[in-house]
Design a protein around this motif. Structure first.
Motif, mmCIF file in Angstrom:
data_model
loop_
_atom_site.group_PDB
_atom_site.id
_atom_site.type_symbol
_atom_site.label_atom_id
_atom_site.label_comp_id
_atom_site.label_asym_id
_atom_site.label_seq_id
_atom_site.Cartn_x
_atom_site.Cartn_y
_atom_site.Cartn_z
ATOM 1 N N LEU A 29 0.830 -1.207 0.000
ATOM 2 C CA LEU A 29 0.000 0.000 0.000
ATOM 3 C C LEU A 29 0.863 1.255 0.000
ATOM 4 O O LEU A 29 1.759 1.403 0.827
ATOM 5 C CB LEU A 29 -0.929 -0.002 1.216
ATOM 6 C CG LEU A 29 -2.049 -1.026 1.178
ATOM 7 C CD1 LEU A 29 -2.753 -1.102 2.525
ATOM 8 C CD2 LEU A 29 -3.037 -0.707 0.076
ATOM 9 N N GLU A 30 0.577 2.147 -0.941
ATOM 10 C CA GLU A 30 1.262 3.434 -1.018
ATOM 11 C C GLU A 30 0.239 4.546 -0.836
ATOM 12 O O GLU A 30 -0.946 4.384 -1.159
ATOM 13 C CB GLU A 30 1.974 3.592 -2.364
ATOM 14 C CG GLU A 30 3.138 2.638 -2.534
ATOM 15 C CD GLU A 30 3.953 2.913 -3.796
ATOM 16 O OE1 GLU A 30 3.491 3.631 -4.706
ATOM 17 O OE2 GLU A 30 5.085 2.394 -3.862
ATOM 18 N N ILE B 76 -5.067 6.569 -0.279
ATOM 19 C CA ILE B 76 -4.506 5.340 -0.843
ATOM 20 C C ILE B 76 -4.357 5.503 -2.349
ATOM 21 O O ILE B 76 -5.295 5.925 -3.032
ATOM 22 C CB ILE B 76 -5.415 4.127 -0.550
ATOM 23 C CG1 ILE B 76 -5.416 3.807 0.932
ATOM 24 C CG2 ILE B 76 -5.019 2.902 -1.369
ATOM 25 C CD1 ILE B 76 -4.134 3.237 1.467
ATOM 26 N N SER C 19 -1.467 0.698 -6.103
ATOM 27 C CA SER C 19 -0.925 -0.043 -4.960
ATOM 28 C C SER C 19 -2.032 -0.834 -4.272
ATOM 29 O O SER C 19 -1.806 -1.951 -3.806
ATOM 30 C CB SER C 19 -0.215 0.889 -3.972
ATOM 31 O OG SER C 19 -1.122 1.653 -3.204
ATOM 32 N N LEU C 20 -3.243 -0.270 -4.226
ATOM 33 C CA LEU C 20 -4.372 -0.999 -3.650
ATOM 34 C C LEU C 20 -4.671 -2.241 -4.480
ATOM 35 O O LEU C 20 -4.914 -3.316 -3.938
ATOM 36 C CB LEU C 20 -5.610 -0.103 -3.560
ATOM 37 C CG LEU C 20 -6.857 -0.789 -3.012
ATOM 38 C CD1 LEU C 20 -6.665 -1.200 -1.557
ATOM 39 C CD2 LEU C 20 -8.067 0.113 -3.168
ATOM 40 N N TYR D 3 -2.050 -4.767 -3.690
ATOM 41 C CA TYR D 3 -2.280 -5.239 -2.319
ATOM 42 C C TYR D 3 -3.423 -6.259 -2.302
ATOM 43 O O TYR D 3 -3.298 -7.345 -1.736
ATOM 44 C CB TYR D 3 -2.589 -4.046 -1.414
ATOM 45 C CG TYR D 3 -3.242 -4.397 -0.109
ATOM 46 C CD1 TYR D 3 -2.511 -4.959 0.934
ATOM 47 C CD2 TYR D 3 -4.598 -4.137 0.103
ATOM 48 C CE1 TYR D 3 -3.117 -5.269 2.140
ATOM 49 C CE2 TYR D 3 -5.209 -4.442 1.296
ATOM 50 C CZ TYR D 3 -4.468 -5.012 2.312
ATOM 51 O OH TYR D 3 -5.068 -5.328 3.512
ATOM 52 N N ASP E 33 -5.534 -2.509 7.768
ATOM 53 C CA ASP E 33 -4.325 -2.126 7.027
ATOM 54 C C ASP E 33 -4.460 -0.713 6.471
ATOM 55 O O ASP E 33 -3.520 0.083 6.530
ATOM 56 C CB ASP E 33 -4.038 -3.110 5.894
ATOM 57 C CG ASP E 33 -3.457 -4.432 6.377
ATOM 58 O OD1 ASP E 33 -3.012 -4.521 7.538
ATOM 59 O OD2 ASP E 33 -3.449 -5.392 5.570
ATOM 60 N N ILE E 34 -5.627 -0.398 5.932
ATOM 61 C CA ILE E 34 -5.828 0.945 5.376
ATOM 62 C C ILE E 34 -5.845 1.988 6.488
ATOM 63 O O ILE E 34 -5.267 3.070 6.336
ATOM 64 C CB ILE E 34 -7.103 0.982 4.508
ATOM 65 C CG1 ILE E 34 -6.893 0.117 3.260
ATOM 66 C CG2 ILE E 34 -7.445 2.431 4.124
ATOM 67 C CD1 ILE E 34 -8.133 -0.047 2.392
ATOM 68 N N CYS F 212 -2.373 2.836 7.373
ATOM 69 C CA CYS F 212 -1.674 3.611 6.337
ATOM 70 C C CYS F 212 -2.105 5.065 6.255
ATOM 71 O O CYS F 212 -1.268 5.941 6.067
ATOM 72 C CB CYS F 212 -1.913 2.980 4.964
ATOM 73 S SG CYS F 212 -0.935 1.529 4.657
#
Length: 163
Positions: free
Chosen positions: A28-29, A75, A79-80, A83, A104-105, A108
């Motif tokens: 995740l970015e 997000i 990347s999502l 992921y 996780d989100i 982040c």
């Protein structure tokens, strides 16, 4: 330097995309929310989610919906995608998957509000549609979370359209 590089994004625009073979939250970015003073929804619709049953190893298929109200970070969608793909060979129950994605989100981006809904295709004649949400404690978003949770699917307003 491209704008994506300034944001610290390594996956967006990359020509050498690789797909993780197992669950990896580090994929995740995030990037800066350019409108942190506004309340608005961001919704991701992921109709081709797959994971594995932790007992039988059989594949489970779902549409996963992720909706959030951002705060300072957001997000990045590629990347999502990577992921979510990382769950493909990962074994977890449907309820766990939905909660893992949400947590996780939250780690982040620390959103004001988030909800994750998995609409899994039936196996053995039963479908499972877990829903989880979170609103930032002590704010109107905590109240929003309770309202949406307590009224979730109350009137069948959300149609299950993946089966």
């Amino acid at each position: 330097m491209h704008n994506r590089e300034k944001e610290g994004l390594t996956l967006l625009g990359s020509q050498g995309t690789t797909y993780a073979s197992d669950y990896d939250p580090n994929l995740l970015e995030v990037f800066a929310n350019k409108h942190p003073d506004n309340d608005y929804w961001v919704k991701f619709n992921c109709p081709e989610f797959t994971s594995l049953c932790p007992i039988t190893g059989q594949p489970d298929f779902a549409a996963v919906y992720i909706a959030y109200v951002p705060h300072e970070k957001m997000i990045e969608s590629k990347s999502l995608k990577l992921y979510l793909f990382s769950f493909r060979n990962h074994g977890d129950f449907h309820e766990d998957v939905v909660n893992i994605i949400m947590k996780d989100i939250i780690r982040c981006i620390d959103p004001r509000y988030i909800e994750v809904w998995g609409k899994f295709l039936p196996r053995g004649g039963i479908s499972i549609d877990p829903y989880a949400n979170y609103g930032r404690k002590g704010t109107k978003y905590e109240e929003l979370a309770w309202k949406r949770f307590s009224e979730h699917d109350l009137y069948g307003m959300e149609k299950v359209d993946n089966r």
